[in-house]
Design an enzyme around this catalytic site. Structure first.
Site, PDB file in Angstrom:
ATOM      1  N   GLU A 151     -11.291  -2.849   1.287  1.00  0.00           N
ATOM      2  CA  GLU A 151     -11.290  -3.825   0.877  1.00  0.00           C
ATOM      3  C   GLU A 151     -13.408  -4.106   1.372  1.00  0.00           C
ATOM      4  O   GLU A 151     -14.294  -4.306   0.924  1.00  0.00           O
ATOM      5  CB  GLU A 151     -11.079  -5.511   1.162  1.00  0.00           C
ATOM      6  CG  GLU A 151     -10.178  -5.962   0.745  1.00  0.00           C
ATOM      7  CD  GLU A 151      -9.538  -7.343   1.512  1.00  0.00           C
ATOM      8  OE1 GLU A 151      -8.895  -8.131   0.731  1.00  0.00           O
ATOM      9  OE2 GLU A 151      -9.511  -7.038   2.649  1.00  0.00           O
TER      10      GLU A 151
ATOM     11  N   ASP B  36       1.629 -11.873  -1.955  1.00  0.00           N
ATOM     12  CA  ASP B  36       2.386 -11.945  -2.813  1.00  0.00           C
ATOM     13  C   ASP B  36       2.827 -13.391  -2.025  1.00  0.00           C
ATOM     14  O   ASP B  36       1.737 -13.896  -1.943  1.00  0.00           O
ATOM     15  CB  ASP B  36       2.976 -11.063  -1.111  1.00  0.00           C
ATOM     16  CG  ASP B  36       2.478 -11.451   0.125  1.00  0.00           C
ATOM     17  OD1 ASP B  36       1.600 -10.102   0.254  1.00  0.00           O
ATOM     18  OD2 ASP B  36       2.798 -13.005   0.648  1.00  0.00           O
TER      19      ASP B  36
END
Ligand code: ADE
Length: 248
Positions: free
Chosen positions: A13, A217
């Site tokens: 990122e 998730d």
């Protein structure tokens, strides 16, 4: 000119943010690499948050006191908790809570002693700006990711959720724990390990904070498989795109 911090949770990122900064140079403070430069003409410091609340709090304090940032934008991933908060969705934090803060019976469960509160607010104006950026990013996402990745992760219609982000020094990786958190904090949308720490430090210094988290998730028994796969293949594409959208 006002200086803004871009905080990433993951190396990939951060790399996608640094790719948008033509002149960044590195300064190391307290073992952290801070990247100082410009992004679309705006004075920016980019850094990895560090993992967990203490590392995150140190990073936040350094950004404010050492680098003099006036606003902080945090982009990372989180485990989905709320109904319908699915892998690939985006959660924009409107408030924060430390789910592992427990000084009871001296203080109510989750209350941070000395603050008279359990919940800390995100900055409304900065979060509104990030909301627009997320909307724009989500519209262009399928093209950016490509049909194969969209199909593999079921990212056909990722949704934007806004509300409570909870943080604690634990990667939540069992369905039992995830359900316990949902029972305890039914309005929690997602769980991470840093957001609420940033919120407490930003509250101390009255620095506006906005946090966006992509769901990697469901914080359940499959989290240990879903999380690394999502990081490898998808996460960085979201953060680069949302930061670009925020600055243009
Ligand atoms: N960040 C991403 N997934 C997470 C999880 N399941 N628990 C805590 N932090 C997370």
């Amino acid at each position: 000119m006002s200086r803004i911090a871009i905080v990433a949770a993951l190396h990939d990122e951060l790399a996608s943010v640094l790719a948008l900064m033509p002149d960044e140079h590195r300064q190391t403070v307290a073992g952290r690499a801070f990247w100082v430069g410009h992004l679309h003409g705006q004075d920016v410091v980019a850094v990895l948050s560090g993992i967990g609340k203490v590392a995150a709090a140190t990073t936040a304090a350094l950004l404010i006191q050492h680098f003099g940032v006036q606003r902080i934008v945090f982009t990372g991933v989180a485990g989905g908790l709320g109904d319908g908060v699915n892998v690939g969705d985006v959660v924009l934090a409107r408030c924060f809570l430390q789910h592992d803060m427990d000084a009871s019976p001296l203080f109510p469960r989750h209350e941070v002693p000395g603050y008279d509160r359990a919940r800390f607010e995100a900055d409304a104006a900065l979060t509104d700006a990030l909301e627009l950026a997320c909307d724009r990013m989500l519209h262009t996402l399928p093209q950016r990711l490509g049909a194969e990745t969209v199909a593999a992760f079921g990212l056909h219609t990722p949704r934007l959720h806004q509300g409570l982000l909870i943080s604690g020094d634990r990667f939540v990786a069992t369905t039992a724990e995830s359900q316990a958190l949902q029972r305890e904090l039914p309005d929690a949308l997602a769980v991470d390990m840093e957001g609420a720490a940033f919120a407490q430090v930003c509250h101390d210094f009255a620095v506006p904070l906005a946090v966006v988290r992509t769901i990697s998730d469901r914080a359940d028994d499959a989290a240990h498989v879903d999380f690394p796969r999502f990081l490898r293949e998808v996460a960085s594409r979201y953060s680069g795109a949302v930061i670009e959208a925020l600055f243009t």
